[in-house]
Write a protein that holds these residues in place. Structure first.
Motif, PDB file in Angstrom:
ATOM      1  N   SER A 214       4.366  79.479 -62.827  1.00  0.00           N
ATOM      2  CA  SER A 214       2.878  79.698 -62.548  1.00  0.00           C
ATOM      3  C   SER A 214       1.926  78.698 -62.904  1.00  0.00           C
ATOM      4  O   SER A 214       0.581  78.818 -62.898  1.00  0.00           O
ATOM      5  CB  SER A 214       2.375  80.973 -63.096  1.00  0.00           C
ATOM      6  N   HIS A 215       2.356  77.098 -62.967  1.00  0.00           N
ATOM      7  CA  HIS A 215       1.754  76.021 -63.187  1.00  0.00           C
ATOM      8  C   HIS A 215       1.892  75.089 -62.171  1.00  0.00           C
ATOM      9  O   HIS A 215       2.890  75.198 -61.226  1.00  0.00           O
ATOM     10  CB  HIS A 215       2.179  75.522 -64.437  1.00  0.00           C
ATOM     11  N   VAL A 216       1.116  74.106 -61.805  1.00  0.00           N
ATOM     12  CA  VAL A 216       1.495  72.970 -60.876  1.00  0.00           C
ATOM     13  C   VAL A 216       1.055  71.417 -61.703  1.00  0.00           C
ATOM     14  O   VAL A 216       0.086  71.611 -62.731  1.00  0.00           O
ATOM     15  CB  VAL A 216       0.404  73.073 -59.774  1.00  0.00           C
ATOM     16  N   LEU A 217       1.792  70.708 -61.337  1.00  0.00           N
ATOM     17  CA  LEU A 217       1.842  69.378 -62.056  1.00  0.00           C
ATOM     18  C   LEU A 217       0.541  68.345 -61.357  1.00  0.00           C
ATOM     19  O   LEU A 217       0.656  68.289 -60.136  1.00  0.00           O
ATOM     20  CB  LEU A 217       3.010  68.729 -61.989  1.00  0.00           C
ATOM     21  N   LEU A 218      -0.431  68.173 -62.168  1.00  0.00           N
ATOM     22  CA  LEU A 218      -1.458  67.394 -61.690  1.00  0.00           C
ATOM     23  C   LEU A 218      -1.617  65.913 -62.551  1.00  0.00           C
ATOM     24  O   LEU A 218      -1.163  66.029 -63.730  1.00  0.00           O
ATOM     25  CB  LEU A 218      -2.746  67.989 -61.833  1.00  0.00           C
ATOM     26  N   VAL A 219      -2.409  65.156 -62.117  1.00  0.00           N
ATOM     27  CA  VAL A 219      -2.592  63.730 -62.731  1.00  0.00           C
ATOM     28  C   VAL A 219      -4.107  63.416 -62.562  1.00  0.00           C
ATOM     29  O   VAL A 219      -4.800  63.928 -61.606  1.00  0.00           O
ATOM     30  CB  VAL A 219      -1.672  62.595 -62.265  1.00  0.00           C
ATOM     31  N   PHE A 224     -10.843  53.685 -59.915  1.00  0.00           N
ATOM     32  CA  PHE A 224     -11.559  53.745 -58.714  1.00  0.00           C
ATOM     33  C   PHE A 224     -10.609  53.699 -57.433  1.00  0.00           C
ATOM     34  O   PHE A 224      -9.961  52.745 -57.557  1.00  0.00           O
ATOM     35  CB  PHE A 224     -13.046  53.095 -58.558  1.00  0.00           C
ATOM     36  N   PRO A 225     -10.848  54.345 -56.499  1.00  0.00           N
ATOM     37  CA  PRO A 225     -11.710  55.484 -56.262  1.00  0.00           C
ATOM     38  C   PRO A 225     -11.334  56.745 -57.083  1.00  0.00           C
ATOM     39  O   PRO A 225     -10.043  56.880 -57.244  1.00  0.00           O
ATOM     40  CB  PRO A 225     -11.910  55.527 -54.985  1.00  0.00           C
ATOM     41  N   GLY A 226     -12.318  57.662 -57.263  1.00  0.00           N
ATOM     42  CA  GLY A 226     -12.059  59.071 -57.909  1.00  0.00           C
ATOM     43  C   GLY A 226     -11.646  58.959 -59.398  1.00  0.00           C
ATOM     44  O   GLY A 226     -10.881  59.873 -59.780  1.00  0.00           O
ATOM     45  N   LYS A 227     -12.129  57.883 -60.132  1.00  0.00           N
ATOM     46  CA  LYS A 227     -11.900  57.758 -61.499  1.00  0.00           C
ATOM     47  C   LYS A 227     -12.030  59.110 -62.162  1.00  0.00           C
ATOM     48  O   LYS A 227     -13.230  59.773 -62.034  1.00  0.00           O
ATOM     49  CB  LYS A 227     -12.560  56.752 -62.223  1.00  0.00           C
ATOM     50  N   GLY A 228     -11.331  59.656 -62.990  1.00  0.00           N
ATOM     51  CA  GLY A 228     -11.441  60.881 -63.591  1.00  0.00           C
ATOM     52  C   GLY A 228     -11.148  61.997 -62.974  1.00  0.00           C
ATOM     53  O   GLY A 228     -11.499  63.208 -63.353  1.00  0.00           O
ATOM     54  N   LEU A 229     -10.920  61.960 -61.710  1.00  0.00           N
ATOM     55  CA  LEU A 229     -10.929  63.370 -60.670  1.00  0.00           C
ATOM     56  C   LEU A 229      -9.411  63.545 -60.883  1.00  0.00           C
ATOM     57  O   LEU A 229      -8.391  62.898 -61.309  1.00  0.00           O
ATOM     58  CB  LEU A 229     -11.137  62.966 -59.351  1.00  0.00           C
ATOM     59  N   TRP A 230      -9.124  64.829 -60.672  1.00  0.00           N
ATOM     60  CA  TRP A 230      -7.845  65.457 -60.635  1.00  0.00           C
ATOM     61  C   TRP A 230      -6.856  65.091 -59.388  1.00  0.00           C
ATOM     62  O   TRP A 230      -7.871  65.305 -58.297  1.00  0.00           O
ATOM     63  CB  TRP A 230      -7.535  66.982 -61.119  1.00  0.00           C
ATOM     64  N   ALA A 231      -5.668  65.049 -59.313  1.00  0.00           N
ATOM     65  CA  ALA A 231      -5.002  64.760 -58.054  1.00  0.00           C
ATOM     66  C   ALA A 231      -3.613  65.243 -58.106  1.00  0.00           C
ATOM     67  O   ALA A 231      -3.097  65.447 -59.173  1.00  0.00           O
ATOM     68  CB  ALA A 231      -5.118  63.388 -57.721  1.00  0.00           C
ATOM     69  N   ILE A 232      -2.922  65.100 -56.916  1.00  0.00           N
ATOM     70  CA  ILE A 232      -1.395  65.389 -56.653  1.00  0.00           C
ATOM     71  C   ILE A 232      -0.854  64.219 -57.146  1.00  0.00           C
ATOM     72  O   ILE A 232      -1.266  63.043 -56.501  1.00  0.00           O
ATOM     73  CB  ILE A 232      -1.271  66.131 -55.364  1.00  0.00           C
ATOM     74  N   PRO A 233       0.103  63.952 -57.950  1.00  0.00           N
ATOM     75  CA  PRO A 233       0.760  62.739 -58.167  1.00  0.00           C
ATOM     76  C   PRO A 233       1.314  62.283 -56.768  1.00  0.00           C
ATOM     77  O   PRO A 233       2.042  62.952 -55.861  1.00  0.00           O
ATOM     78  CB  PRO A 233       2.085  63.123 -59.164  1.00  0.00           C
ATOM     79  N   GLY A 234       1.200  60.946 -56.338  1.00  0.00           N
ATOM     80  CA  GLY A 234       1.627  60.255 -55.101  1.00  0.00           C
ATOM     81  C   GLY A 234       0.919  59.004 -55.173  1.00  0.00           C
ATOM     82  O   GLY A 234       0.202  58.257 -55.942  1.00  0.00           O
ATOM     83  N   GLY A 235       1.163  58.256 -54.060  1.00  0.00           N
ATOM     84  CA  GLY A 235       0.731  57.151 -53.700  1.00  0.00           C
ATOM     85  C   GLY A 235       1.382  56.364 -52.480  1.00  0.00           C
ATOM     86  O   GLY A 235       1.741  57.224 -51.536  1.00  0.00           O
ATOM     87  N   PHE A 236       0.835  55.336 -52.226  1.00  0.00           N
ATOM     88  CA  PHE A 236       1.326  54.679 -51.064  1.00  0.00           C
ATOM     89  C   PHE A 236       2.960  54.396 -50.757  1.00  0.00           C
ATOM     90  O   PHE A 236       3.737  54.088 -51.870  1.00  0.00           O
ATOM     91  CB  PHE A 236       0.455  53.355 -50.896  1.00  0.00           C
TER      92      PHE A 236
END
Length: 345
Positions: A214-219, A224-236
């Motif tokens: 019942s949890h999801v993994l976030l970073v 920047f951009p989006g410094k301090g915001l929550w996101a799904i792990p990922g990238g280019f």
């Protein structure tokens, strides 16, 4: 034919004289006016720097006391799904005025972005014939590149009602303004690096939505951009890897998830493509989100690495209250996989 309610839809980032002309037309068309504030419930960004409440306050400040009584505001999020979005807009208007039978949609066909006006065939379209050529993007650029805010606002004074200029001047001394200025500079530099390309670049990214217990993994983004915001792990995506490999690589690089790669392969549930042209301020970015359900009763160890400031298991039940803390469209990606029921707002 008498109109019961007139509806004006926009982002109003920021509210300018062109918008004011449309609002006046709405007031002339019906006694009751609903202003739909689009792109609501986002984290602040250089494209959407103002919250829906701030925009409602800005618009209200331009109205007389009598007109304020006639205007209602509703906030609608971006769903990145035109059918779902239009349904949400209609639902909000009908909730405010359930007895309204004759609804007018006020608008102006400015460019391709005005296609949404055709999404409401049951409403009477009232289109403004001539409008001032005002680009809110230019206003925001002036706002974020100002050396002297008063001078900059004077330069674009003919675009903005006086009360809006006063509002922006006061708003610019608040703490979040400085962070947006930094974000704007970073995005301009990022886009400049690709100006020499023979055609506008299209970026491919990969994301890993990992669920268990019942949890999801976030970073939490570290830069920047989006410094301090929550996101799904990922990238280019790297040049020499496949999509699934890229998603796994980014997941491990950012979270050090204590799960074997072979285990992840066996827990892949779904893959969805998110390709809305406006989903990222960095440019045209298409992401391939991979959904994993580990189906365990415990939470595997994680620790932030690479460009993540923090990695954490977040209870799924808390995600809806975090909507305005997410980077880009990541909350809506989670909604697609986890069915967060945001339509119930």
């Amino acid at each position: 034919m008498q109109i019961d309610v007139s509806v004006l839809i926009g982002r109003f980032q920021a509210f300018h004289n062109g918008h004011a002309t449309l609002l006046q037309l709405a007031l002339e068309t019906a006694e009751n006016v609903v202003v739909v504030l689009g792109s609501s419930f986002h984290a602040r960004s250089t494209k959407n720097p103002f919250t829906w409440r701030e925009r409602a306050d800005m618009i209200s400040a331009t109205l007389s006391a009598a007109d304020r009584e006639r205007v209602s505001f509703v906030a609608v999020r971006d769903y990145y799904d035109d059918v779902r979005w239009a349904s949400a807009v209609r639902g909000k208007v009908e909730k405010l005025f359930p007895q309204a039978r004759r609804v007018a949609l006020i608008g102006h066909f400015k460019d391709a972005s005005s296609y949404y006006l055709n999404r409401f065939p049951h409403w009477q379209l009232v289109a403004a014939e001539q409008m001032l050529a005002i680009d809110a993007t230019v206003i925001r650029r002036v706002l974020f590149e100002a050396d002297d805010m008063k001078v900059s606002l004077d330069v674009i004074a003919h675009y903005l009602p006086l009360t809006i200029r006063q509002y922006l001047k006061a708003w610019s001394i608040l703490p979040h303004y400085a962070a947006l200025v930094k974000e704007h500079a970073q995005l301009i530099a990022y886009q400049a690096a690709w100006k020499a390309a023979p055609y506008p670049p299209v970026f491919t990214t990969v994301d890993a939505v990992v669920k268990t217990a019942s949890h999801v993994l976030l970073v939490q983004r570290g830069g920047f951009p989006g410094k301090g915001l929550w996101a799904i792990p990922g990238g280019f995506l790297d040049q020499n890897e496949r999509l699934f490999q890229g998603a796994i690589r980014e997941l491990f690089e950012e979270t050090n998830l204590a799960v074997l790669s072979s285990t992840l392969e066996n827990t892949l549930v779904d893959v969805k493509v998110f390709d809305h042209p406006g989903r990222s301020l960095r440019g045209r970015t298409i992401t391939h989100a991979h959904f994993f359900d580990l189906n365990t009763s415990h939470l595997p160890d994680v620790s932030a690495a690479d460009d993540a400031a923090q990695a954490a298991w977040v209870p799924i039940e808390k995600l809806r209250k975090m909507e305005e803390l997410f980077f880009d469209d990541h909350f809506h990606i989670l909604d697609q996989f986890l069915m967060l029921s945001v339509d119930e707002d």
